[in-house]
Design an enzyme around this catalytic site. Structure first.
Site, PDB file in Angstrom:
ATOM      1  N   ASP A 139       0.855  -1.502  -0.383  1.00 14.10           N
ATOM      2  CA  ASP A 139      -0.089  -0.106  -0.143  1.00 14.10           C
ATOM      3  C   ASP A 139       0.788   1.123   0.279  1.00 14.10           C
ATOM      4  O   ASP A 139       0.305   2.541   0.066  1.00 14.10           O
ATOM      5  CB  ASP A 139      -0.987   0.233   1.266  1.00 14.10           C
ATOM      6  N   ARG A 174     -19.090   0.342 -21.890  1.00 17.90           N
ATOM      7  CA  ARG A 174     -19.234  -0.569 -20.532  1.00 17.90           C
ATOM      8  C   ARG A 174     -18.896   1.150 -19.810  1.00 17.90           C
ATOM      9  O   ARG A 174     -17.333   1.232 -20.669  1.00 17.90           O
ATOM     10  CB  ARG A 174     -19.169  -1.690 -20.889  1.00 17.90           C
ATOM     11  N   GLY A 182      -5.769  -0.740  -0.899  1.00 16.69           N
ATOM     12  CA  GLY A 182      -5.098   0.427   0.214  1.00 16.69           C
ATOM     13  C   GLY A 182      -6.895   0.624   0.396  1.00 16.69           C
ATOM     14  O   GLY A 182      -7.518   0.998   0.322  1.00 16.69           O
ATOM     15  N   ARG A 183      -6.124  -0.373   2.436  1.00 20.46           N
ATOM     16  CA  ARG A 183      -7.349   0.587   2.559  1.00 20.46           C
ATOM     17  C   ARG A 183      -7.510   1.587   3.109  1.00 20.46           C
ATOM     18  O   ARG A 183      -8.643   2.236   4.029  1.00 20.46           O
ATOM     19  CB  ARG A 183      -7.339  -0.828   4.002  1.00 20.46           C
ATOM     20  N   GLU A 234      -9.857   0.141  -2.461  1.00 22.68           N
ATOM     21  CA  GLU A 234     -10.826  -0.438  -1.638  1.00 22.68           C
ATOM     22  C   GLU A 234     -11.294   0.548  -0.459  1.00 22.68           C
ATOM     23  O   GLU A 234     -12.561  -0.056   0.238  1.00 22.68           O
ATOM     24  CB  GLU A 234     -10.459  -1.949  -0.960  1.00 22.68           C
TER      25      GLU A 234
HETATM   26  O1  F6P Z   1      -1.785  -3.730   3.647  1.00 19.59           O
HETATM   27  C1  F6P Z   1      -1.493  -4.816   2.566  1.00 19.59           C
HETATM   28  C2  F6P Z   1      -2.744  -5.021   2.414  1.00 19.59           C
HETATM   29  O2  F6P Z   1      -3.354  -5.694   1.231  1.00 19.59           O
HETATM   30  C3  F6P Z   1      -4.433  -4.225   2.169  1.00 19.59           C
HETATM   31  O3  F6P Z   1      -4.757  -3.206   1.309  1.00 19.59           O
HETATM   32  C4  F6P Z   1      -5.558  -4.718   2.383  1.00 19.59           C
HETATM   33  O4  F6P Z   1      -6.452  -3.989   3.646  1.00 19.59           O
HETATM   34  C5  F6P Z   1      -5.213  -6.433   3.143  1.00 19.59           C
HETATM   35  O5  F6P Z   1      -3.587  -6.443   3.072  1.00 19.59           O
HETATM   36  C6  F6P Z   1      -5.430  -7.197   2.198  1.00 19.59           C
HETATM   37  O6  F6P Z   1      -5.365  -7.522   3.678  1.00 19.59           O
HETATM   38  P1  F6P Z   1      -6.254  -9.593   4.169  1.00 19.59           P
HETATM   39  O7  F6P Z   1      -5.013 -10.693   3.670  1.00 19.59           O
HETATM   40  O8  F6P Z   1      -5.888  -9.771   5.259  1.00 19.59           O
HETATM   41  O9  F6P Z   1      -6.948  -9.921   3.104  1.00 19.59           O
END
Ligand code: F6P
Length: 359
Positions: A139, A174, A182-183, A234
């Site tokens: 990220d 479309r 990217g949380r 995301e």
């Molecule tokens: O921290 C990296 C990341 O890729 C985030 O963007 C994402 O929300 C998370 O990992 C997803 O992790 P998991 O493997 O627990 O679904």
């Protein structure tokens, strides 16, 4: 000297290149290297401790994943322990971990991980353990370092997806909404979106208004561009709303965010009448071979981490401050999460080239 390596949190392409460089660099100094498997679990008696030799790290520099395996549910300071009634109790097992490390003769630990693992590394340092950190995140959300390995590979993967969606979107008139990782931060969406000529980029740092997104799509349609590409992180969310939460998390795991692309595609179709589809790129962004850039950065980080151990830089992490790899206090890096600056030139250029951020 005996050192140990561990990889924690979500994996990122380049972890194996760090391990390889650190092991070879340590062996070059005549040190002995152990691998702690599955985050810190190997030091809690739940997984193995393995010797890391020239042979173990042979031929791994170009491979994704981590030969040490990893977890995002193994914080020793708040470890979920299964109780007889099926519930989980959160327990501090850090003393146990430190005692086990000293029994094994481990004099220093190189902890490779994201903000979660680095904060554990800081807490272990506070308890007297000799730890050096290596930042890892696809990220790109760790402060103090220009970037981390894994990010470039993730951007490349997202870019390939955007290129492929472009041709099918254009053929069918479309709208495609692509959800990338990217949380809390929108670096992947921003970089891949701009490089891939997306029409709309939505990131957590700039809350969006769906009306503005639809306006952009309609205005393109009126101008004869009958398709549109929306790239969204995301964790992107509307102004005044929280990020979308995805399903249940397991004990000890952070809240899972996402599911936003499907909702937005539905809304766009409803409001504009344009056929819209969504796609979640998900963990593909964490897999595969690291790009050349990531392999090189990871290798430099691994080598620098060994030098940091030799220099007794406990509680420090290696960081890219171009053109050099430096060491900075982990505490400093953790003070604030790195996020996209809405006034950064990348955002300004995106806007100037017609990209809508939905604001
Ligand atoms: O921290 C990296 C990341 O890729 C985030 O963007 C994402 O929300 C998370 O990992 C997803 O992790 P998991 O493997 O627990 O679904």
């Amino acid at each position: 000297m005996r050192i140990a390596l561990s990889t924690g949190g979500g994996d990122a392409p380049g972890l194996n290149a760090v391990i390889r460089a650190a092991v070879l660099g340590a062996i070059d100094r005549g040190w002995d290297v152990l691998g702690v498997t599955k985050g810190y679990a190997g030091l809690l008696g739940e997984e193995d401790i393995v010797p890391l030799t020239r042979v173990t790290v042979r031929g791994i520099g170009h491979l994704g994943g981590t030969i040490l395996r990893t977890t995002n549910r193994g914080n020793p300071f708040s470890y979920p322990v299964l109780q007889s009634d099926g519930s989980y109790k959160i327990v501090d097992r850090s003393d146990e971990l430190i005692a086990r490390a000293s029994e094994l003769g481990i004099e220093a630990l190189i902890s490779i991980g994201g903000d979660g693992s680095l904060s554990i590394a800081q807490q272990l340092t506070n308890k007297g353990m000799r730890v050096v950190g290596v930042p890892k995140t696809i990220d790109n959300d760790v402060s103090g370092t220009i970037t981390t390995f894994g990010f470039d590979t993730a951007v490349q993967t997202a870019l390939e997806a955007i290129d492929k969606l472009h041709t099918t979107a254009e053929s069918h008139d479309r709208v495609f909404v692509l959800e990338v990782m990217g949380r809390n931060t929108g670096f992947i969406a921003l970089h891949a979106g701009l490089a891939g000529s997306a029409d709309v980029i939505l990131i957590p740092e700039i809350p969006y208004d769906p009306e503005r997104v639809c306006e952009k799509i309609v205005s393109r349609d009126l101008a004869g561009r009958h398709f549109s590409i929306v790239v969204m992180a995301e964790g992107a969310h509307e102004a005044g709303r929280a990020a979308g939460v995805l399903g249940a998390s397991l004990p000890g795991q952070a809240v899972r965010v996402g599911g936003v692309a499907a909702q937005l595609a539905e809304l766009i179709q409803e409001r504009t009448g344009k056929e819209s589809r969504s796609m979640v790129l998900g963990h593909l962004q964490r897999g595969g071979q690291p790009t050349g850039y990531d392999r090189l950065l990871a290798t430099r980080f691994g080598g620098a981490a060994v030098r940091a151990v030799a220099d007794a830089k406990w509680g420090h992490m290696v960081a890219l401050q171009s053109p050099h790899i430096v060491t900075i206090p982990i505490e400093e890096a953790l003070r604030e999460q790195k996020r996209v600056d809405p006034n950064h030139d990348t955002v300004l250029t995106a806007r100037a080239t017609g990209v809508s951020f939905g604001d």
